[in-house]
Write a protein that holds these residues in place. Structure first.
Motif, PDB file in Angstrom:
ATOM      1  N   PHE A 132       0.826  -1.210   0.000  1.00 22.25           N
ATOM      2  CA  PHE A 132       0.000   0.000   0.000  1.00 22.25           C
ATOM      3  C   PHE A 132       0.862   1.262   0.000  1.00 22.25           C
ATOM      4  CE2 PHE A 132      -3.686  -2.426   2.139  1.00 22.25           C
ATOM      5  CZ  PHE A 132      -4.036  -2.976   0.929  1.00 22.25           C
ATOM      6  N   ALA A 133       1.985   1.210   0.710  1.00 27.44           N
ATOM      7  CA  ALA A 133       2.890   2.363   0.713  1.00 27.44           C
ATOM      8  C   ALA A 133       3.424   2.613  -0.701  1.00 27.44           C
ATOM      9  CB  ALA A 133       4.036   2.137   1.692  1.00 27.44           C
ATOM     10  N   SER A 134       3.747   1.543  -1.432  1.00 27.88           N
ATOM     11  CA  SER A 134       4.220   1.687  -2.808  1.00 27.88           C
ATOM     12  C   SER A 134       3.126   2.209  -3.729  1.00 27.88           C
ATOM     13  CB  SER A 134       4.742   0.349  -3.344  1.00 27.88           C
ATOM     14  OG  SER A 134       5.895  -0.053  -2.653  1.00 27.88           O
ATOM     15  N   ILE A 135       1.905   1.726  -3.547  1.00 25.52           N
ATOM     16  CA  ILE A 135       0.780   2.189  -4.368  1.00 25.52           C
ATOM     17  C   ILE A 135       0.516   3.667  -4.097  1.00 25.52           C
ATOM     18  CG2 ILE A 135      -1.695   1.965  -4.795  1.00 25.52           C
ATOM     19  CD1 ILE A 135      -1.356  -1.076  -4.171  1.00 25.52           C
ATOM     20  N   LYS A 136       0.499   4.052  -2.825  1.00 23.12           N
ATOM     21  CA  LYS A 136       0.276   5.449  -2.469  1.00 23.12           C
ATOM     22  C   LYS A 136       1.373   6.322  -3.071  1.00 23.12           C
ATOM     23  CE  LYS A 136      -0.113   8.664   1.393  1.00 23.12           C
ATOM     24  NZ  LYS A 136       0.604   9.694   0.672  1.00 23.12           N
ATOM     25  N   GLU A 137       2.604   5.862  -2.969  1.00 21.71           N
ATOM     26  CA  GLU A 137       3.717   6.622  -3.535  1.00 21.71           C
ATOM     27  C   GLU A 137       3.565   6.761  -5.056  1.00 21.71           C
ATOM     28  OE1 GLU A 137       8.603   6.550  -3.737  1.00 21.71           O
ATOM     29  OE2 GLU A 137       7.576   5.138  -2.416  1.00 21.71           O
ATOM     30  N   ALA A 138       3.091   5.705  -5.715  1.00 20.20           N
ATOM     31  CA  ALA A 138       2.879   5.762  -7.164  1.00 20.20           C
ATOM     32  C   ALA A 138       1.845   6.834  -7.505  1.00 20.20           C
ATOM     33  CB  ALA A 138       2.432   4.399  -7.689  1.00 20.20           C
ATOM     34  N   TYR A 139       0.756   6.895  -6.752  1.00 23.77           N
ATOM     35  CA  TYR A 139      -0.259   7.927  -7.008  1.00 23.77           C
ATOM     36  C   TYR A 139       0.268   9.323  -6.681  1.00 23.77           C
ATOM     37  CZ  TYR A 139      -3.907   4.650  -8.264  1.00 23.77           C
ATOM     38  OH  TYR A 139      -4.650   3.698  -8.909  1.00 23.77           O
ATOM     39  N   ASP A 140       1.064   9.442  -5.635  1.00 25.54           N
ATOM     40  CA  ASP A 140       1.678  10.731  -5.320  1.00 25.54           C
ATOM     41  C   ASP A 140       2.603  11.170  -6.457  1.00 25.54           C
ATOM     42  OD1 ASP A 140       0.343  10.926  -2.873  1.00 25.54           O
ATOM     43  OD2 ASP A 140       2.047  10.105  -1.716  1.00 25.54           O
ATOM     44  N   MET A 141       3.337  10.215  -7.015  1.00 28.56           N
ATOM     45  CA  MET A 141       4.231  10.516  -8.136  1.00 28.56           C
ATOM     46  C   MET A 141       3.427  10.964  -9.364  1.00 28.56           C
ATOM     47  SD  MET A 141       6.852   7.285  -7.642  1.00 28.56           S
ATOM     48  CE  MET A 141       7.906   7.586  -9.049  1.00 28.56           C
ATOM     49  N   LYS A 142       2.297  10.316  -9.607  1.00 27.18           N
ATOM     50  CA  LYS A 142       1.451  10.707 -10.741  1.00 27.18           C
ATOM     51  C   LYS A 142       0.895  12.113 -10.534  1.00 27.18           C
ATOM     52  CE  LYS A 142       0.173   6.117 -12.357  1.00 27.18           C
ATOM     53  NZ  LYS A 142      -0.906   5.258 -12.867  1.00 27.18           N
TER      54      LYS A 142
ATOM     55  N   THR B 183       4.136  -1.400  -9.986  1.00 27.56           N
ATOM     56  CA  THR B 183       4.475  -2.784 -10.332  1.00 27.56           C
ATOM     57  C   THR B 183       5.161  -3.485  -9.156  1.00 27.56           C
ATOM     58  OG1 THR B 183       4.601  -2.230 -12.674  1.00 27.56           O
ATOM     59  CG2 THR B 183       5.733  -4.236 -11.977  1.00 27.56           C
ATOM     60  N   GLU B 184       5.965  -2.746  -8.395  1.00 20.20           N
ATOM     61  CA  GLU B 184       6.585  -3.320  -7.187  1.00 20.20           C
ATOM     62  C   GLU B 184       5.505  -3.815  -6.230  1.00 20.20           C
ATOM     63  OE1 GLU B 184       9.189  -0.591  -5.141  1.00 20.20           O
ATOM     64  OE2 GLU B 184      10.251  -0.091  -6.989  1.00 20.20           O
ATOM     65  N   ALA B 185       4.497  -2.997  -6.047  1.00 28.80           N
ATOM     66  CA  ALA B 185       3.388  -3.377  -5.163  1.00 28.80           C
ATOM     67  C   ALA B 185       2.653  -4.588  -5.729  1.00 28.80           C
ATOM     68  CB  ALA B 185       2.433  -2.207  -4.989  1.00 28.80           C
ATOM     69  N   ASP B 186       2.439  -4.590  -7.036  1.00 31.57           N
ATOM     70  CA  ASP B 186       1.788  -5.729  -7.703  1.00 31.57           C
ATOM     71  C   ASP B 186       2.531  -7.029  -7.424  1.00 31.57           C
ATOM     72  OD1 ASP B 186      -0.606  -5.245  -8.968  1.00 31.57           O
ATOM     73  OD2 ASP B 186       0.276  -4.772 -10.919  1.00 31.57           O
ATOM     74  N   GLU B 187       3.854  -6.975  -7.530  1.00 30.62           N
ATOM     75  CA  GLU B 187       4.666  -8.179  -7.316  1.00 30.62           C
ATOM     76  C   GLU B 187       4.520  -8.698  -5.887  1.00 30.62           C
ATOM     77  OE1 GLU B 187       8.553  -6.893  -8.564  1.00 30.62           O
ATOM     78  OE2 GLU B 187       8.015  -7.016 -10.701  1.00 30.62           O
ATOM     79  N   LYS B 188       4.522  -7.810  -4.934  1.00 33.46           N
ATOM     80  CA  LYS B 188       4.372  -8.220  -3.529  1.00 33.46           C
ATOM     81  C   LYS B 188       2.971  -8.782  -3.284  1.00 33.46           C
ATOM     82  CE  LYS B 188       6.913  -6.515  -0.479  1.00 33.46           C
ATOM     83  NZ  LYS B 188       7.748  -7.513   0.129  1.00 33.46           N
TER      84      LYS B 188
END
Length: 177
Positions: free
Chosen positions: A122-132, A151-156
């Motif tokens: 979730f931290a990676s997903i949130k960071e991805a949206y913040d980056m977008k 994709t990192e979050a997807d893999e986990k």
């Protein structure tokens, strides 16, 4: 002598019957523990599947404008001028809302053993949206780095699904439609 032999034979039968009961009790106890473990694993598997599906529903509830922008960008059909700025602003707001939605997802108690991995995802997903959202403040936004983070979050998440015997999926694809 016959009485002594009969008493010995009876004692042997009695002791044999007692040991069979003990073995039977141990087997029943082991069977019950195995059944409880299987039931718990089934509950975790079922809860993991429900939870995984709820993640995409939560995000899809707020990321429509972001998806519209990304799709138009990919198809090279972005509007120009003030229409483009309006679309970018809506996409940025959508990305920010998506980050907040991910942050607000609560992990069920049944998945406490997976909680650390889920929180990392979730931290990676949130960071991805913040980056977008950050990219959408630029003249020519590029979402490659944000999608790599997602994709990192997807893999986990896929590793967690596979641990439960579930088929892996792509959350990025599910929320990008």
């Amino acid at each position: 002598m016959k009485k002594l032999l009969a008493i010995g034979f009876s004692a042997a039968l009695f002791l044999g019957a007692c040991s069979d009961d003990t073995a039977s009790d141990e087997k029943a106890s082991t069977d019950k523990e195995t059944e409880e473990t299987t039931e718990q694993n089934g509950d975790v598997k079922q809860e993991m599947m429900k939870f995984y599906l709820s993640i995409s529903k939560t995000i899809n509830a707020v990321d429509g404008d972001l998806n519209a922008y990304e799709n138009a960008q990919a198809e090279e059909t972005l509007p120009e001028g003030s229409d483009l700025q309006t679309m970018k602003d809506a996409a940025k707001t959508s990305a920010e809302e998506s980050a907040k939605a991910v942050e607000g997802i609560e992990i069920p108690a049944e998945l406490e053993e997976q909680q650390a991995d889920l929180e990392t995802s979730f931290a990676s997903i949130k960071e991805a949206y913040d980056m977008k959202a950050e990219e959408l403040t630029k003249e020519a936004p590029s979402f490659e780095a944000a999608n790599a983070k997602f994709t990192e979050a997807d893999e986990k998440l896929n590793a967690l699904l596979e641990e439960q015997g579930l088929i892996p999926s792509s959350l990025l694809n599910e929320v990008s439609q």
